[in-house]
Design an enzyme around this catalytic site. Structure first.
Site, PDB file in Angstrom:
ATOM      1  NE  ARG A  87    -118.741 -10.333  79.909  1.00 31.02           N
ATOM      2  CZ  ARG A  87    -119.727 -10.910  80.586  1.00 31.02           C
ATOM      3  NH1 ARG A  87    -119.461 -11.635  81.630  1.00 31.02           N
ATOM      4  NH2 ARG A  87    -120.977 -10.778  80.215  1.00 31.02           N
ATOM      5  NE  ARG A 102    -121.921  -5.770  76.965  1.00 34.62           N
ATOM      6  CZ  ARG A 102    -123.214  -5.945  77.208  1.00 34.62           C
ATOM      7  NH1 ARG A 102    -123.899  -6.767  76.470  1.00 34.62           N
ATOM      8  NH2 ARG A 102    -123.814  -5.300  78.182  1.00 34.62           N
ATOM      9  CB  SER A 154    -100.857 -10.121  69.111  1.00 32.65           C
ATOM     10  OG  SER A 154    -100.936 -11.412  68.542  1.00 32.65           O
ATOM     11  NE  ARG A 169    -116.179  -4.935  86.176  1.00 34.90           N
ATOM     12  CZ  ARG A 169    -116.424  -6.236  86.189  1.00 34.90           C
ATOM     13  NH1 ARG A 169    -116.188  -6.955  87.270  1.00 34.90           N
ATOM     14  NH2 ARG A 169    -116.933  -6.824  85.122  1.00 34.90           N
TER      15      ARG A 169
END
Ligand SMILES: Cc1cc2nc3c(=O)[nH]c(=O)nc-3n(C[C@H](O)[C@H](O)[C@H](O)COP(=O)(O)OP(=O)(O)OC[C@H]3O[C@@H](n4cnc5c(N)ncnc54)[C@H](O)[C@@H]3O)c2cc1C
Length: 300
Positions: free
Chosen positions: A89, A91, A99, A209
């Site tokens: 989030r 950005r 992957s 955070r």
């Protein structure tokens, strides 16, 4: 995926959670580079380390943020997918994630420590409350472990590999693509990513955070990031602690209340009586009960 021995022996790695880590890969800049960038704005200016520190603190205090964007740090992070969903989030980072379309996922999933298995908080709809009993915590761990192991067996089966599950494929079944098989894996499975961000936005991430309101798992990531950047940018981190992380903000209404509280010699009961009781405080200052509780908790 990153080699375990590398993690164990390298002081640029910080272990987090049960199988995760944050590793410092690369960085650009220093406290001096931040000062140098600021000098473009403020002329020749500082020459000693004391002056550098004062300038960095001035920049931080007055939110003159662009000099902090001149430095960047790159990390490799291994964490569960649900932690990455929160991290992503932010950005302003450049990100490359492992992957699971290209490579096979490892049988590695997160099971919280018993000390971190909590009931739903009653006060905070988004957080945990009291820790559950040790016996219940063991059952919770078993439940997470069983479901995750079963999911991984499903993944193996879908890939066409040997599986402990009794799957009903035809003898010709050769497995499905990794991009399809992966959808049975829950969000506690570990993934890895490269994360590069400028220092200004990295400090913003740490502020949000590595905070009591953030989920404990992402707090470990943010705490590890902080411990890795602190030696690289000591003056900037000191200023961030003083003016951002440990700072207390007041709204216009909070400020009015605190001003009147000083007049009331710091006595909340006098302030409330002057406003006509607790309800009176809400209408007089135009704040909600929750805001008032939050304000008081900042000073008690
Ligand atoms: C405790 C906590 C609970 C949260 N709960 C939820 C939740 O329930 N649901 C949910 O969806 N999210 C939730 N979030 C995520 C939150 O809303 C932010 O998306 C996240 O914290 C990233 O913050 P940011 O946008 O400031 O950071 P970044 O994306 O790194 O941006 C940094 C700064 O750049 C600027 N910026 C970046 N992009 C833009 C843009 N497009 N337009 C304008 N300015 C921009 C802003 O000034 C921003 O502060 C939660 C976050 C926290 C810390």
């Amino acid at each position: 995926m990153t080699d375990q021995a590398e993690i164990d022996n390298d002081r640029n790695f910080v272990k987090i959670l049960d199988h995760g880590f944050v590793g410092l890969v690369d960085y650009m800049g220093s406290d001096a580079a931040i000062v140098q960038a600021a000098r473009v704005s403020y002329g020749e200016g500082t020459k000693t380390s004391r002056e550098d520190r004062a300038l960095i603190r001035y920049l931080m205090r007055h939110q003159h943020t662009t000099p902090f964007e001149m430095s960047e740090v790159k990390f490799i992070i291994k964490a569960p997918i649900f932690v990455f969903r929160q991290l992503i989030r932010h950005r302003t980072a450049s990100v490359n994630e492992y992957s699971a379309r290209y490579s096979v996922m490892r049988d590695e999933f997160y099971v919280p420590d018993a000390s971190n298995i909590r009931e739903q908080s009653r006060a905070n709809k988004q957080g945990g409350g009291v820790v559950v009993s040790h016996l219940d915590a063991l059952s919770v761990q078993d439940c997470i472990d069983d479901i995750s192991s079963t999911a991984y067996q499903g993944y193996e089966g879908l890939l066409g590999n040997e599986s402990e599950l009794d799957l009903d494929f035809t003898p010709d079944f050769k497995g499905v693509a990794r991009e399809t098989a992966r959808i049975v894996l829950p969000v506690n499975f570990y993934s890895q990513l490269y994360w590069k961000q400028d220092l200004k936005n990295l400090l913003h991430l740490i502020n949000l955070r590595n905070d009591a309101h953030a989920q404990p798992e992402i707090r470990q990531v943010a705490g590890a990031i902080y411990s890795l950047i602190k030696p690289l940018f000591p003056m900037t981190c000191e200023a961030a602690e003083d003016y951002i992380f440990e700072a207390v903000t007041l709204s216009r209404m909070d400020y009015a209340i605190m001003r009147d509280l000083i007049q009331s010699r710091g006595d909340w009961s006098v302030l409330e009586a002057n406003a006509g009781g607790e309800e009176g405080v809400y209408s007089h200052y135009g704040i909600s009960k929750r805001e008032f509780v939050e304000l008081k908790s900042k000073f008690t």
